[in-house]
Write a protein that holds these residues in place. Structure first.
Motif, PDB file in Angstrom:
ATOM      1  N   GLU A   1       0.828  -1.210   0.000  1.00  0.00           N
ATOM      2  CA  GLU A   1       0.000   0.000   0.000  1.00  0.00           C
ATOM      3  C   GLU A   1       0.866   1.265   0.000  1.00  0.00           C
ATOM      4  O   GLU A   1       0.491   2.290  -0.573  1.00  0.00           O
ATOM      5  N   THR A   2       2.038   1.183   0.636  1.00  0.00           N
ATOM      6  CA  THR A   2       2.937   2.343   0.644  1.00  0.00           C
ATOM      7  C   THR A   2       3.409   2.649  -0.771  1.00  0.00           C
ATOM      8  O   THR A   2       3.455   3.809  -1.205  1.00  0.00           O
ATOM      9  N   GLN A   3       3.743   1.591  -1.531  1.00  0.00           N
ATOM     10  CA  GLN A   3       4.152   1.806  -2.925  1.00  0.00           C
ATOM     11  C   GLN A   3       2.995   2.375  -3.748  1.00  0.00           C
ATOM     12  O   GLN A   3       3.187   3.282  -4.570  1.00  0.00           O
ATOM     13  N   GLU A   4       1.789   1.846  -3.488  1.00  0.00           N
ATOM     14  CA  GLU A   4       0.588   2.352  -4.177  1.00  0.00           C
ATOM     15  C   GLU A   4       0.415   3.847  -3.893  1.00  0.00           C
ATOM     16  O   GLU A   4       0.130   4.644  -4.791  1.00  0.00           O
ATOM     17  N   MET A   5       0.618   4.237  -2.623  1.00  0.00           N
ATOM     18  CA  MET A   5       0.482   5.646  -2.219  1.00  0.00           C
ATOM     19  C   MET A   5       1.522   6.519  -2.918  1.00  0.00           C
ATOM     20  O   MET A   5       1.204   7.603  -3.416  1.00  0.00           O
ATOM     21  N   ILE A   6       2.775   6.058  -2.965  1.00  0.00           N
ATOM     22  CA  ILE A   6       3.828   6.866  -3.622  1.00  0.00           C
ATOM     23  C   ILE A   6       3.494   7.040  -5.100  1.00  0.00           C
ATOM     24  O   ILE A   6       3.615   8.137  -5.662  1.00  0.00           O
ATOM     25  N   ASN A   7       3.031   5.970  -5.732  1.00  0.00           N
ATOM     26  CA  ASN A   7       2.664   6.057  -7.148  1.00  0.00           C
ATOM     27  C   ASN A   7       1.484   7.013  -7.356  1.00  0.00           C
ATOM     28  O   ASN A   7       1.455   7.784  -8.316  1.00  0.00           O
ATOM     29  N   PHE A   8       0.521   6.939  -6.424  1.00  0.00           N
ATOM     30  CA  PHE A   8      -0.630   7.853  -6.483  1.00  0.00           C
ATOM     31  C   PHE A   8      -0.146   9.299  -6.384  1.00  0.00           C
ATOM     32  O   PHE A   8      -0.578  10.171  -7.137  1.00  0.00           O
ATOM     33  N   CYS A   9       0.774   9.545  -5.456  1.00  0.00           N
ATOM     34  CA  CYS A   9       1.291  10.912  -5.266  1.00  0.00           C
ATOM     35  C   CYS A   9       2.019  11.394  -6.515  1.00  0.00           C
ATOM     36  O   CYS A   9       1.854  12.547  -6.938  1.00  0.00           O
ATOM     37  N   ALA A  10       2.829  10.516  -7.102  1.00  0.00           N
ATOM     38  CA  ALA A  10       3.563  10.916  -8.312  1.00  0.00           C
ATOM     39  C   ALA A  10       2.577  11.228  -9.437  1.00  0.00           C
ATOM     40  O   ALA A  10       2.732  12.219 -10.163  1.00  0.00           O
ATOM     41  N   ALA A  11       1.537  10.410  -9.568  1.00  0.00           N
ATOM     42  CA  ALA A  11       0.563  10.604 -10.648  1.00  0.00           C
ATOM     43  C   ALA A  11      -0.259  11.873 -10.451  1.00  0.00           C
ATOM     44  O   ALA A  11      -0.689  12.505 -11.417  1.00  0.00           O
TER      45      ALA A  11
END
Ligand code: NAP
Ligand code: ZN
Ligand code: ZN
Length: 345
Positions: free
Chosen positions: A297-307
């Motif tokens: 979920e942390t990786q999902e969050m970082i990707n969400f933030c980048a997007a």
């Protein structure tokens, strides 16, 4: 072993001092990271000042780490030298229990191993990100996409995931009214994330001092938490995420929740959170709490933030300013996260 420069505290009432620490030799699955930035989380302060219990000094805090991979073990497959990476609040867990297998390593049945002040599997005490480098098992190393700078990415590793996880769990999105209680490091990430998820976002803050920042952060409303202001907001919100580092009156905020509304607590007050039965039962409300988030979920969050172009709003400091920054965080005088520039260690 590799030497690293670190800033350590030797007792709860002491000041940070420059020191040298040893990082372990790379195991087959280890990644060595040259740290570029380390955020200051209020949890670092709770820990350093022994507000949460006994500490294993010398303490090197820091669990919002962003940097670049400088070496990898023979069996590492997920990261390469030169990759931009981050490390959050955990550096290990059993990887075998039901919760670990579900990708929720923070709830490891044997206890996750914290990035600092914890005993690692090899028996050494973990030392965190107020340092020039760190060695971490690849599973606990996150990728930071090119679209997001390392300094504003560092606070995502704790503040970001701690807010993203309850926001996702409790259905934040268009048509939902979400309030963030307390506008500090966690709170400002909560506002940015909830707004990016499409919710109607309100900041609940003790004074009007931070009102001018609300719009810049993406909030739609700003409310000072005085009885006169809160009275008209009864049964309003679908979700309130409480980020306050001190005790709050749970019943006050439960009363602001509409039917099926949730009060999700992430702020860790040393005092108990209590409520009578009726403010909870009315409107079928939920009182919840959570700790950070799993690695997936942390990786999902970082990707969400980048997007979505979401980063932390930061004030970058030098290592010599850590003590001063701690006092300013406790005084709520931070807009909104201090990040230490590791080149100053
Ligand atoms: P922070 O930057 O200090 O923000 C906390 C905010 O709470 C302040 O900005 C302030 O907001 C409000 N506040 C502070 N003292 C208060 C008081 N006495 N009464 C009412 N409101 C007060 O801290 P943070 O880094 O965001 O961390 C917040 C809390 O979350 C800490 O307890 C930390 O240990 C915890 N935490 C938990 C997790 C988890 O996994 N659950 C992860 C990280 C941190 P206003 O000025 O707007 O009122
Ligand atoms: Zn933290
Ligand atoms: Zn486990």
């Amino acid at each position: 072993m590799t030497s690293a420069i670190a800033y350590a505290l030797h007792q709860a009432s002491g000041r940070f001092e420059k020191t040298t620490i040893e990082r372990r030799e790379l195991g087959p699955n280890d990644v060595r990271i040259a740290i570029a930035f380390a955020g200051i989380c209020h949890s670092d302060i709770h820990t350093a000042r022994e507000e949460w219990g006994t500490v294993r000094y010398p303490l090197v805090p820091g669990h919002e780490i962003a940097g670049v991979v400088e070496a990898i073990g023979d069996a590492v497959t997920t990261h390469a030298v030169g990759d931009r990476v981050g490390v959050g609040c955990m550096v290990n867990s059993c990887r075998e229990c039901e919760n670990c297998l579900a990708g929720e390593e923070q709830y490891c049945a044997k206890g996750n191993i914290g990035t600092y002040n914890a005993v690692d599997l090899d028996g050494t005490v973990t030392m965190g990100g107020y340092s020039t480098s760190v060695v971490v098992n690849e599973h606990f190393v996150l990728s930071i996409p090119e679209g997001i700078a390392l300094d504003v990415a560092a606070p995502l590793l704790c503040a970001g995931i701690t807010m993203y996880s309850p926001l996702m769990r409790w259905g934040t999105g268009p048509g939902k009214k979400v309030a963030i209680l307390g506008l500090g490091g966690l709170g400002h990430m909560g506002v940015k994330l909830a707004a990016a998820m499409g919710a109607e976002v309100t900041i609940l803050s003790r004074t009007a001092a931070k009102e001018a920042d609300a719009t810049a952060l993406g909030a739609h409303h700003f409310v000072v938490t005085e009885p006169s202001q809160l009275r008209s907001l009864r049964s309003t919100y679908d979700l309130i995420v409480n980020t306050v580092s001190a005790s709050v009156n749970a019943e006050t905020y439960l009363s602001l929740l509409r039917f099926n509304g949730v009060l999700a607590n992430v702020g860790v007050s040393p005092e108990p959170l209590s409520t009578r039965f009726s403010p909870l039962a009315q409107n079928n409300r939920v009182l919840a709490a959570s700790g950070i988030g799993g690695i997936r979920e942390t990786q999902e969050m970082i990707n969400f933030c980048a997007a979505h172009g979401v980063g932390s709003m930061i004030e970058t400091i030098a290592a010599s300013q850590i003590d001063e920054a701690y006092d300013r965080v406790v005084a709520s005088d931070v807009r909104y996260r201090f990040v230490i520039d590791a080149s100053t260690f």
